[in-house]
Write an enzyme that holds these catalytic residues in place. Structure first.
Site, PDB file in Angstrom:
ATOM      1  N   GLY A  48      16.381 -23.165   2.947  1.00 43.03           N
ATOM      2  CA  GLY A  48      16.877 -21.857   4.100  1.00 43.03           C
ATOM      3  C   GLY A  48      16.261 -20.915   3.481  1.00 43.03           C
ATOM      4  CB  SER A  49      16.959 -17.114   5.285  1.00 40.10           C
ATOM      5  OG  SER A  49      18.314 -16.801   4.900  1.00 40.10           O
ATOM      6  CB  THR A  50      15.423 -14.873   0.493  1.00 41.93           C
ATOM      7  OG1 THR A  50      14.134 -16.080   0.374  1.00 41.93           O
ATOM      8  CG2 THR A  50      15.783 -14.572  -1.188  1.00 41.93           C
ATOM      9  CB  ALA A  51      19.217 -13.179   2.797  1.00 42.23           C
ATOM     10  CD  GLU A  70      11.994 -25.981   1.355  1.00 47.79           C
ATOM     11  OE1 GLU A  70      11.118 -24.665   1.592  1.00 47.79           O
ATOM     12  OE2 GLU A  70      12.874 -26.990   2.407  1.00 47.79           O
ATOM     13  CB  CYS A 104       9.912 -24.309   4.618  1.00 42.87           C
ATOM     14  SG  CYS A 104      11.071 -24.058   5.469  1.00 42.87           S
TER      15      CYS A 104
END
Length: 298
Positions: A48-51, A70, A104
Protein backbone atom coordinates in the site's frame (compact mmCIF):
# COMPACT_ATOMS: atom_id res chain seq x y z
CA UNK A 1 -10.85 -1.02 -2.92
CA UNK A 2 -10.61 -4.24 -4.98
CA UNK A 3 -11.61 -7.20 -2.78
CA UNK A 4 -13.58 -9.46 -5.10
CA UNK A 5 -10.80 -11.48 -6.74
CA UNK A 6 -9.09 -12.05 -3.39
CA UNK A 7 -12.34 -13.14 -1.74
CA UNK A 8 -13.01 -15.60 -4.55
CA UNK A 9 -9.47 -16.99 -4.30
CA UNK A 10 -9.91 -17.56 -0.56
CA UNK A 11 -13.25 -19.29 -1.21
CA UNK A 12 -11.54 -21.70 -3.61
CA UNK A 13 -8.65 -22.34 -1.21
CA UNK A 14 -11.06 -23.10 1.60
CA UNK A 15 -12.59 -25.88 -0.49
CA UNK A 16 -9.33 -27.75 0.05
CA UNK A 17 -7.76 -26.41 3.26
CA UNK A 18 -8.80 -27.23 6.83
CA UNK A 19 -10.99 -24.56 8.40
CA UNK A 20 -9.06 -21.60 9.79
CA UNK A 21 -5.85 -22.04 7.79
CA UNK A 22 -6.66 -18.95 5.73
CA UNK A 23 -9.21 -16.24 6.42
CA UNK A 24 -10.20 -13.07 4.62
CA UNK A 25 -11.43 -9.95 6.39
CA UNK A 26 -12.61 -6.81 4.59
CA UNK A 27 -13.29 -3.40 6.01
CA UNK A 28 -12.06 0.12 6.59
CA UNK A 29 -8.73 1.21 8.04
CA UNK A 30 -9.71 0.51 11.64
CA UNK A 31 -9.67 -3.23 10.96
CA UNK A 32 -6.15 -3.01 9.60
CA UNK A 33 -4.85 -1.11 12.61
CA UNK A 34 -6.56 -3.61 14.90
CA UNK A 35 -4.76 -6.49 13.17
CA UNK A 36 -1.43 -4.69 13.45
CA UNK A 37 -1.86 -3.93 17.16
CA UNK A 38 -3.12 -7.40 18.14
CA UNK A 39 -0.65 -9.29 20.35
CA UNK A 40 -1.45 -12.60 18.67
CA UNK A 41 -0.09 -11.53 15.28
CA UNK A 42 3.67 -11.81 14.95
CA UNK A 43 4.16 -10.94 11.29
CA UNK A 44 2.58 -8.30 9.07
CA UNK A 45 2.94 -8.15 5.28
CA UNK A 46 1.52 -4.99 3.75
CA UNK A 47 1.15 -3.60 0.24
CA UNK A 48 0.00 0.00 0.00
CA UNK A 49 0.95 3.62 0.50
CA UNK A 50 3.97 5.03 2.29
CA UNK A 51 1.72 6.99 4.68
CA UNK A 52 -0.06 3.78 5.72
CA UNK A 53 3.34 2.11 6.16
CA UNK A 54 4.37 4.72 8.71
CA UNK A 55 1.18 4.12 10.68
CA UNK A 56 1.77 0.36 10.59
CA UNK A 57 5.31 0.74 11.88
CA UNK A 58 4.12 2.87 14.79
CA UNK A 59 1.32 0.43 15.68
CA UNK A 60 3.65 -2.58 15.41
CA UNK A 61 6.34 -1.08 17.64
CA UNK A 62 4.83 -2.05 21.01
CA UNK A 63 4.84 -5.77 20.16
CA UNK A 64 7.98 -5.68 17.95
CA UNK A 65 6.20 -7.33 15.04
CA UNK A 66 8.26 -8.31 12.02
CA UNK A 67 7.22 -6.44 8.90
CA UNK A 68 7.42 -6.83 5.15
CA UNK A 69 6.32 -3.63 3.43
CA UNK A 70 5.85 -3.26 -0.33
CA UNK A 71 4.90 0.35 -0.92
CA UNK A 72 4.38 2.84 -3.68
CA UNK A 73 6.79 3.08 -6.56
CA UNK A 74 7.62 5.73 -9.12
CA UNK A 75 9.37 3.23 -11.35
CA UNK A 76 11.84 4.63 -13.85
CA UNK A 77 12.94 3.47 -17.28
CA UNK A 78 16.03 4.64 -19.19
CA UNK A 79 16.12 4.14 -22.97
CA UNK A 80 19.74 4.08 -24.17
CA UNK A 81 20.84 5.69 -27.46
CA UNK A 82 21.41 2.29 -29.11
CA UNK A 83 17.92 0.97 -28.31
CA UNK A 84 15.89 -0.56 -31.13
CA UNK A 85 12.77 1.48 -30.47
CA UNK A 86 10.75 -0.24 -33.20
CA UNK A 87 11.26 -3.50 -31.34
CA UNK A 88 11.03 -2.19 -27.77
CA UNK A 89 8.23 0.38 -28.01
CA UNK A 90 5.38 -2.19 -27.60
CA UNK A 91 6.99 -3.62 -24.45
CA UNK A 92 7.57 -0.14 -23.04
CA UNK A 93 3.93 0.75 -23.64
CA UNK A 94 2.61 -2.51 -22.19
CA UNK A 95 4.69 -2.30 -19.01
CA UNK A 96 3.79 1.36 -18.47
CA UNK A 97 0.05 0.90 -19.00
CA UNK A 98 -0.37 -2.53 -17.41
CA UNK A 99 -3.78 -2.51 -15.71
CA UNK A 100 -4.17 1.07 -16.98
CA UNK A 101 -1.02 2.02 -15.05
CA UNK A 102 -2.59 0.91 -11.77
CA UNK A 103 0.22 -1.47 -10.82
CA UNK A 104 2.86 -0.80 -8.16
CA UNK A 105 5.72 -1.86 -10.43
CA UNK A 106 4.42 -0.32 -13.66
CA UNK A 107 6.85 1.92 -15.54
CA UNK A 108 5.85 5.43 -14.45
CA UNK A 109 8.51 7.80 -15.84
CA UNK A 110 10.61 7.25 -18.94
CA UNK A 111 13.94 8.90 -19.80
CA UNK A 112 14.75 8.78 -23.54
CA UNK A 113 17.94 9.92 -25.28
CA UNK A 114 17.48 13.01 -27.41
CA UNK A 115 18.52 11.15 -30.57
CA UNK A 116 15.37 8.98 -30.43
CA UNK A 117 13.11 11.06 -28.23
CA UNK A 118 10.64 12.41 -30.79
CA UNK A 119 10.36 9.11 -32.64
CA UNK A 120 9.65 7.06 -29.50
CA UNK A 121 7.17 9.62 -28.16
CA UNK A 122 5.17 9.36 -31.38
CA UNK A 123 5.28 5.54 -31.39
CA UNK A 124 3.94 5.45 -27.84
CA UNK A 125 1.28 8.01 -28.72
CA UNK A 126 0.14 5.91 -31.69
CA UNK A 127 -0.31 2.92 -29.39
CA UNK A 128 -2.23 5.03 -26.89
CA UNK A 129 -4.59 6.33 -29.59
CA UNK A 130 -5.28 2.76 -30.74
CA UNK A 131 -6.73 1.67 -27.38
CA UNK A 132 -10.46 1.27 -26.82
CA UNK A 133 -11.52 2.63 -23.43
CA UNK A 134 -14.68 1.44 -21.71
CA UNK A 135 -16.25 -1.10 -19.32
CA UNK A 136 -14.13 -4.22 -19.20
CA UNK A 137 -16.98 -6.58 -20.08
CA UNK A 138 -17.60 -4.89 -23.44
CA UNK A 139 -16.23 -6.58 -26.56
CA UNK A 140 -12.96 -5.12 -27.82
CA UNK A 141 -12.23 -2.92 -24.79
CA UNK A 142 -8.51 -2.74 -23.97
CA UNK A 143 -8.53 -0.01 -21.30
CA UNK A 144 -10.86 0.08 -18.32
CA UNK A 145 -11.42 2.82 -15.77
CA UNK A 146 -9.35 4.37 -13.04
CA UNK A 147 -10.49 2.41 -9.99
CA UNK A 148 -11.89 5.12 -7.72
CA UNK A 149 -12.79 8.81 -7.60
CA UNK A 150 -9.83 9.94 -5.48
CA UNK A 151 -7.33 8.32 -7.84
CA UNK A 152 -9.14 9.66 -10.90
CA UNK A 153 -8.97 13.17 -9.44
CA UNK A 154 -5.24 12.78 -8.71
CA UNK A 155 -4.46 11.61 -12.26
CA UNK A 156 -6.44 14.54 -13.70
CA UNK A 157 -4.71 16.97 -11.34
CA UNK A 158 -1.20 15.77 -12.20
CA UNK A 159 -1.84 16.01 -15.95
CA UNK A 160 -3.34 19.47 -15.61
CA UNK A 161 -0.37 20.59 -13.51
CA UNK A 162 1.98 19.33 -16.23
CA UNK A 163 -0.03 21.18 -18.87
CA UNK A 164 0.08 24.40 -16.86
CA UNK A 165 3.85 24.05 -16.49
CA UNK A 166 4.45 23.86 -20.23
CA UNK A 167 4.43 20.11 -20.88
CA UNK A 168 3.04 18.86 -24.19
CA UNK A 169 0.07 16.51 -23.99
CA UNK A 170 0.78 14.42 -27.08
CA UNK A 171 -2.39 12.37 -26.78
CA UNK A 172 -5.08 11.86 -24.16
CA UNK A 173 -5.09 14.17 -21.18
CA UNK A 174 -8.83 14.17 -20.71
CA UNK A 175 -11.79 12.32 -19.29
CA UNK A 176 -13.81 10.09 -21.60
CA UNK A 177 -17.58 10.42 -21.23
CA UNK A 178 -19.45 11.81 -18.25
CA UNK A 179 -20.05 8.54 -16.37
CA UNK A 180 -17.48 6.41 -14.63
CA UNK A 181 -13.79 7.18 -14.19
CA UNK A 182 -12.58 6.63 -17.74
CA UNK A 183 -9.42 8.52 -18.64
CA UNK A 184 -7.78 8.47 -22.07
CA UNK A 185 -4.35 6.77 -22.26
CA UNK A 186 -2.02 9.75 -22.08
CA UNK A 187 1.52 10.43 -23.27
CA UNK A 188 3.14 13.62 -21.94
CA UNK A 189 6.29 15.02 -23.59
CA UNK A 190 8.59 18.02 -23.13
CA UNK A 191 8.40 17.60 -19.37
CA UNK A 192 11.18 17.77 -16.81
CA UNK A 193 12.09 16.72 -13.30
CA UNK A 194 10.51 18.99 -10.74
CA UNK A 195 7.08 18.61 -12.34
CA UNK A 196 4.63 16.73 -10.14
CA UNK A 197 3.82 14.18 -12.84
CA UNK A 198 7.50 13.15 -12.90
CA UNK A 199 8.24 13.43 -9.19
CA UNK A 200 5.07 11.77 -7.87
CA UNK A 201 3.50 8.38 -8.53
CA UNK A 202 0.48 8.87 -10.81
CA UNK A 203 -0.83 5.26 -10.59
CA UNK A 204 -2.97 5.71 -13.66
CA UNK A 205 -2.98 5.70 -17.48
CA UNK A 206 -0.40 8.47 -17.97
CA UNK A 207 3.29 8.26 -18.93
CA UNK A 208 5.64 11.26 -18.78
CA UNK A 209 8.55 10.98 -21.24
CA UNK A 210 11.65 12.98 -20.29
CA UNK A 211 14.44 13.94 -22.71
CA UNK A 212 18.12 13.48 -21.77
CA UNK A 213 21.46 13.95 -23.53
CA UNK A 214 23.93 12.26 -21.15
CA UNK A 215 23.41 8.76 -19.74
CA UNK A 216 25.14 9.56 -16.45
CA UNK A 217 22.84 12.53 -15.98
CA UNK A 218 19.79 10.36 -16.73
CA UNK A 219 20.95 7.83 -14.14
CA UNK A 220 21.44 10.56 -11.54
CA UNK A 221 17.96 11.96 -12.22
CA UNK A 222 16.44 8.48 -12.17
CA UNK A 223 17.84 7.87 -8.69
CA UNK A 224 16.95 11.33 -7.39
CA UNK A 225 13.55 10.19 -6.14
CA UNK A 226 12.44 8.92 -2.72
CA UNK A 227 10.83 5.80 -4.25
CA UNK A 228 12.84 2.72 -5.17
CA UNK A 229 10.59 -0.18 -6.11
CA UNK A 230 11.67 -1.02 -9.67
CA UNK A 231 13.59 0.35 -12.62
CA UNK A 232 14.58 -0.70 -16.11
CA UNK A 233 17.18 -0.06 -18.82
CA UNK A 234 16.35 -0.51 -22.51
CA UNK A 235 19.07 -0.98 -25.11
CA UNK A 236 20.82 -3.28 -27.60
CA UNK A 237 24.14 -3.62 -25.76
CA UNK A 238 23.19 -5.91 -22.87
CA UNK A 239 26.51 -5.47 -21.07
CA UNK A 240 26.14 -1.71 -21.10
CA UNK A 241 22.51 -1.97 -20.01
CA UNK A 242 23.51 -4.33 -17.19
CA UNK A 243 26.20 -1.92 -15.96
CA UNK A 244 23.65 0.89 -15.74
CA UNK A 245 20.84 -1.27 -14.31
CA UNK A 246 23.01 -2.36 -11.37
CA UNK A 247 23.38 1.31 -10.40
CA UNK A 248 19.65 1.97 -10.23
CA UNK A 249 18.52 2.45 -6.63
CA UNK A 250 15.61 0.01 -6.64
CA UNK A 251 14.60 -3.44 -5.46
CA UNK A 252 14.27 -4.94 -8.96
CA UNK A 253 16.06 -3.82 -12.12
CA UNK A 254 14.92 -5.15 -15.49
CA UNK A 255 16.69 -5.01 -18.86
CA UNK A 256 14.44 -4.62 -21.93
CA UNK A 257 11.47 -5.42 -19.74
CA UNK A 258 9.63 -4.04 -16.74
CA UNK A 259 7.02 -5.02 -14.14
CA UNK A 260 7.59 -8.78 -14.51
CA UNK A 261 7.10 -10.21 -11.03
CA UNK A 262 7.79 -13.95 -10.82
CA UNK A 263 6.71 -16.32 -8.01
CA UNK A 264 10.17 -17.90 -7.76
CA UNK A 265 12.07 -14.58 -7.58
CA UNK A 266 12.16 -12.25 -4.56
CA UNK A 267 10.41 -8.92 -5.04
CA UNK A 268 10.57 -5.86 -2.80
CA UNK A 269 11.50 -2.21 -2.64
CA UNK A 270 14.17 0.09 -1.32
CA UNK A 271 14.18 3.63 0.09
CA UNK A 272 10.58 4.83 0.67
CA UNK A 273 9.22 1.88 -1.31
CA UNK A 274 9.61 -0.40 1.68
CA UNK A 275 11.73 -3.29 2.91
CA UNK A 276 11.68 -7.06 2.98
CA UNK A 277 10.70 -9.23 0.03
CA UNK A 278 7.86 -11.43 -1.17
CA UNK A 279 8.10 -14.53 -3.38
CA UNK A 280 10.96 -16.96 -3.89
CA UNK A 281 12.87 -18.68 -1.10
CA UNK A 282 13.80 -15.34 0.42
CA UNK A 283 10.12 -14.41 0.59
CA UNK A 284 9.23 -17.67 2.33
CA UNK A 285 12.02 -17.20 4.86
CA UNK A 286 10.49 -13.84 5.83
CA UNK A 287 7.78 -15.91 7.57
CA UNK A 288 10.21 -18.00 9.60
CA UNK A 289 12.25 -17.44 12.75
CA UNK A 290 15.79 -18.74 12.65
CA UNK A 291 17.18 -20.60 15.65
CA UNK A 292 20.73 -21.66 16.35
CA UNK A 293 21.05 -24.97 18.20
CA UNK A 294 24.36 -25.15 20.12
CA UNK A 295 25.10 -28.57 21.70
CA UNK A 296 27.98 -29.20 24.12
CA UNK A 297 28.68 -32.93 23.91
CA UNK A 298 31.59 -32.86 26.35
Amino acid sequence: MTPFNTLRMVELMNECLPAGVINAITGEGGIGSGIVKHEGNRKIVFTGSTAARQSIMRNAADTLKRLTLELGGNDVGIVLPDADIDKLAPAIFQTAFLNMGQTCAALKRLYVHESQYDALVEKLAEMARAQKVGPGMEEGVTFGPVQNRDQFDLVSELVEDARQNGARIVTGGERIGDKGYFYAPTIVADIADGTRLVDEEQFGPVLPVIRYSDVEDALRRANDNPSGLGGSVWGSDIDQARAIATRLECGTAWINNHAEVLPHCPFGGSKMSGFGVEFGLDGLLEYTQSQLLNINRG
